[in-house]
Enzyme design. Structure first.
Site, short mmCIF file in Angstrom:
data_model
loop_
_atom_site.label_atom_id
_atom_site.label_comp_id
_atom_site.label_asym_id
_atom_site.label_seq_id
_atom_site.Cartn_x
_atom_site.Cartn_y
_atom_site.Cartn_z
N LYS A 124 -31.97 -30.82 -41.92
CA LYS A 124 -31.01 -30.02 -42.68
C LYS A 124 -29.74 -29.95 -41.84
CE LYS A 124 -30.98 -27.54 -46.55
NZ LYS A 124 -31.83 -27.59 -47.74
N ASP A 164 -26.67 -29.05 -50.80
CA ASP A 164 -27.38 -27.76 -50.77
C ASP A 164 -26.30 -26.73 -51.16
OD1 ASP A 164 -30.03 -26.37 -49.82
OD2 ASP A 164 -28.48 -25.21 -48.83
#
Ligand SMILES: NC(=O)C1=CN([C@@H]2O[C@H](COP(=O)(O)OP(=O)(O)OC[C@H]3O[C@@H](n4cnc5c(N)ncnc54)[C@H](O)[C@@H]3O)[C@@H](O)[C@H]2O)C=CC1
Ligand SMILES: O=C(O)CCC(=O)C(=O)O
Length: 444
Positions: A124, A164
């Site tokens: 991430k 995201d």
């Protein structure tokens, strides 16, 4: 392995990372028993190697705003684990981004990606840059500056970022353009790309649609029909919009949406026309959800979340820790019988306990929202073979992946009393695959 002691040690090593510790302790508490059935795991200190990311890259991002001021932000990429495939996971642009949040997200991503059945490791990344209130040109300059450093650390067989919170098709496009310019290559280094340059059909829809497919599977275990059920949805971004779209298509009645300023409650339900308004408002005009209430004359509650409204089902789709213990008790008291997480870790540990003790159908994000990254994996496959699959083909694959994830949760999460603990099921199923791959690859 003793889960409590391991978490305590990690807490001492990483004292200022509450979200990371929260995610780790949720997982360790549920895999402890399975882990201890394999003494070879402990001899290889698998648990610390699985909890601590492979590497964390952090860098300064310098860019120039529209007034000519030079701005700096922090940029990060947490490459958590690549035992089963190249690092894979989204990029978040939000003022709250810090190493703890990205470490929790990368840790969760590793288990989620394992559940998808596709060969993807977990990662991430992101920045404390907030696109809110920025011009299009500022967002472009920021994305280019962010990629000026990130490009060294990613690649189609190394690490494949995606979107995201705060990163959608626009931002992915700008980052892809800069990567291409810096490397002189046209490769599938990001997913969630535009349809014209290698993006997969159904990727924008995948997380929301996938969550509703997962929910349908859960409802089926109790012979409940989704049709006519009233649903609380939080957020109003990518995941929330396509959750609402699929709910409408299946005859359910979504009644709320929210953003960081407040929520709207539409007692008649958000229909296709109102959803089209939300998409325009959020994706093009970049306005606030309050404007929906003004447009349709419904209730808007500032500074609150939608969990106090009466409904049958809740699909949190905004951000982490958006349902606390009190919210959970309210949901249960109001008759909600299913909660399926579109967002990552939206329920606090106390809230999860409340749901499970009340016997709710409760699905954690790493299972229920895995459809997004699953279709990202399918985008990688299409890019590798330089082909494009039809919407029907991708949607069918997404549907069958969500069914498989549900079946895995039932397999590993069914208790002796018949209750399916989806948290345990998802964690054990995701863990076993990564653990076996790590063991096979030696101490690295
Ligand atoms: N986009 C994807 O494919 C996937 C996203 N997720 C998760 O779903 C959630 C939503 O992501 P997206 O819809 O992609 O992002 P987005 O940026 O499109 O939308 C985020 C929404 O959440 C709201 N929000 C953000 N921070 C908030 C806060 N602190 N309090 C209240 N509301 C807040 C925003 O106002 C916005 O409506 C996140 O937890 C993300 O990690 C999970 C799997 C895949
Ligand atoms: O599509 C991807 O690679 C990542 C999606 C994501 O960030 C997530 O599953 O939380």
């Amino acid at each position: 392995m003793n889960a409590l002691e391991t978490v305590e040690r990690l807490k001492q090593r990483f004292p200022n990372e509450p979200e990371y510790i929260q995610a780790v302790s949720q997982v360790l508490g549920t895999i402890e028993e399975e882990y201890n059935r394999h003494p070879e795991f402990d001899r290889a200190n698998l648990i610390e190697r699985l909890c601590i990311p492979d590497r964390i890259i952090s860098f300064r991002v310098t860019w120039v705003d529209d007034k000519g001021n030079v701005q700096t932000n922090m940029g990060y990429r947490v490459q958590h684990n690549n035992a089963i495939g190249p690092y894979k996971g989204g990029i978040r642009f939000h003022a709250s981004v810090n190493p703890s949040i990205l470490k929790f997200l990368a840790f969760e991503q590793t288990f989620k990606n394992s559940l998808t059945t596709l060969p993807m490791g977990g990662a991430k990344g992101g920045s404390d840059f907030s696109p809110r209130g920025k011009s299009n040109a500022e967002v472009m300059r920021f994305c280019q500056a962010f990629m000026n450093e990130l490009f060294r650390h990613i690649g189609p067989d190394e690490d494949v970022p995606a979107g995201d919170i705060g990163v959608g098709g626009r931002e992915v496009g700008y980052m892809f353009g800069q990567y291409k310019k810096l490397t002189h290559t046209f490769v599938g280094v990001l997913t969630g790309k535009g349809q014209e340059f290698g993006g997969s059909l159904i990727r924008p829809e995948a997380t929301g649609y996938g969550n509703v497919y997962f929910l349908e599977n859960m409802l089926k275990t109790r012979s409940i029909d989704l049709k006519g059920k009233r649903v609380l949805v939080s957020g109003s971004g990518n995941v929330a919009q396509y959750t609402v779209e699929k709910l409408i298509l299946l005859g359910a009645v979504p009644v709320t949406l929210s953003d960081s300023d407040g929520y709207i409650y539409d007692p008649d339900g958000i229909d296709a026309e109102k959803l089209a308004y939300v998409k325009e408002l959020k994706n093009v005009e970049r306005g606030r959800i309050r404007e929906y209430a003004e447009e349709y004359g419904v209730k808007y509650v500032a500074g609150a979340r939608p969990w106090g409204e009466k409904a049958d089902i809740a699909l949190p789709s905004a951000t982490q820790n958006e349902i606390d213990g009190d919210d959970a008790r309210t949901l249960v008291a109001n008759g909600v019988f299913a909660v399926s997480e579109g967002a990552n870790m939206p329920s606090t540990p106390e809230a999860i306990k409340v749901f499970q003790e009340a016997g709710l159908l409760y699905a954690p994000g790493k299972a229920a929202n895995a459809g997004g990254v699953a279709v990202s994996g399918l985008e990688m496959s299409q890019n590798s073979e330089r082909l494009r699959w039809s919407s029907e083909e991708v949607d069918a694959k997404l549907h069958s992946i969500m069914n498989e994830i549900h079946a895995d949760c039932v397999k590993y999460g069914t208790q002796t009393d018949g209750y399916v603990n989806y948290v345990r099921g998802a964690n054990v199923a995701g863990f076993l695959k990564v653990a076996k791959a790590m063991m096979a690859q030696g101490i690295v």
